[in-house]
Scaffold this active site. Structure first.
Site, PDB file in Angstrom:
ATOM      1  CB  CYS A 127      -0.913   0.015   1.224  1.00 24.12           C
ATOM      2  SG  CYS A 127      -0.026   0.067   2.782  1.00 24.12           S
ATOM      3  CG  PHE A 268     -12.532  -5.740 -13.837  1.00 24.48           C
ATOM      4  CD1 PHE A 268     -12.292  -6.815 -12.992  1.00 24.48           C
ATOM      5  CD2 PHE A 268     -13.159  -4.609 -13.323  1.00 24.48           C
ATOM      6  CE1 PHE A 268     -12.683  -6.765 -11.661  1.00 24.48           C
ATOM      7  CE2 PHE A 268     -13.548  -4.555 -11.992  1.00 24.48           C
ATOM      8  CZ  PHE A 268     -13.307  -5.641 -11.156  1.00 24.48           C
ATOM      9  N   GLY A 271      -9.302 -11.660 -20.901  1.00 23.58           N
ATOM     10  CA  GLY A 271     -10.074 -12.371 -21.906  1.00 23.58           C
ATOM     11  C   GLY A 271     -10.572 -11.502 -23.041  1.00 23.58           C
TER      12      GLY A 271
END
Length: 285
Positions: A127, A268, A271
């Site tokens: 972090c 994200f 794919g």
């Protein structure tokens, strides 16, 4: 004792498998070994004074330190640094875990008490600094990234993410390492670094580009494994990187700073699909 720069370590343990009848079965107590990524502290000193301690995977420490100093605004140019070297004697316990930065003659480094960064002395591998004021501090030091009309194709994003996994040998052997890649807007690979911490991997990458005199990286995109936090986008802004692509989600603060700093933020990315959080005008179908 580990060797200097060792990134993986074999750990002996017991492998447990789930049998068909639901009963745990051991393949042999104490008979198996697993490779784990090394995580050790690195104390960063400037002219003998401790600036920070970060938990990192040994290797490319010079690049990590340069990237860290650049992102925090401590140095304004590679020419601000005369030398970077590990302290201590090779072969002694802990050698390689303290590194000394020698400022160049006449260089005036912007140390934390002179800046708005106000970073603590301990930096973990997971972090960084967070808070709305951090965005203001960053933009006071680094101008928002200009829109130049250039785009990155969706196909280039997909190729870059697929290529990231193939360039993670430490992750492939341990399953416990993050990575950061720099690519061109057509998807061509420039460099990849791994570390137990995402932000360390980015620091190593930026430090390497500093050594190559290739910062700001205004024609490139940053690809990171895992989620994209505020600190990842912060480092991209400091390095002049206009596009950040994450394999996983982005944090709210990462989205806020990306929008204010003119960064295209993609998350994200898996794919062949992805989600654009900010700066969608740089992404072409």
């Amino acid at each position: 004792m580990r060797q200097k720069g060792e990134s993986l370590r074999s750990i002996r343990g017991t492998r447990i498998a789930r049998a068909a009848n639901g009963i745990a079965a051991s393949a042999g107590a104490g008979a198996d070994e697993d490779e784990v990524v090394v995580e050790e502290p690195l104390e960063i000193r400037i002219a003998g004074e401790t600036l920070a301690i970060t938990m990192r995977t040994p290797g490319y420490d010079r690049e990590l330190v340069l990237g860290f100093l650049w992102a925090e605004g401590v140095i304004a140019s590679l020419d601000d640094v005369s030398a970077i070297a590990h302290c201590g004697r090779p072969g002694t316990e802990g050698f390689g875990n303290t590194i000394e930065v020698t400022p160049a003659p006449g260089a005036k480094l912007r140390l934390p008490e002179e800046t708005a960064v106000r970073r603590g002395t301990l930096v973990t591998s997971a972090c960084g600094v967070c808070g709305r004021t951090s965005i203001d501090d960053l933009l006071a030091r680094c101008a928002p990234i200009a829109r130049d009309g250039g785009v990155i194709e969706a196909s280039a994003i997909a190729r870059a993410v697929d290529g990231l996994r193939a360039r993670q040998p430490l992750f492939g052997r341990s399953g416990g390492c993050h990575a950061a890649s720099l690519i061109t807007r057509d998807g061509s690979h420039l460099a990849t670094f791994e570390d137990v911490g995402r932000h360390n991997a980015v620091d190593k990458l930026v430090g390497a580009r500093l050594l190559a005199r290739a910062i700001p990286a205004t024609e490139n995109a940053l690809v990171v494994s895992g989620r994209t936090s505020f600190e990842i986008v912060q480092k991209a802004v400091a390095a002049g990187i206009p596009i950040v692509i994450g394999v996983s989600a982005a944090s709210s603060l990462a989205v806020d700073v990306a929008r204010r700093a003119g960064v295209t933020l993609v998350g994200f990315a898996r794919g062949g699909e992805f989600f654009v959080y900010a700066g969608g005008d740089r992404v072409a179908g």
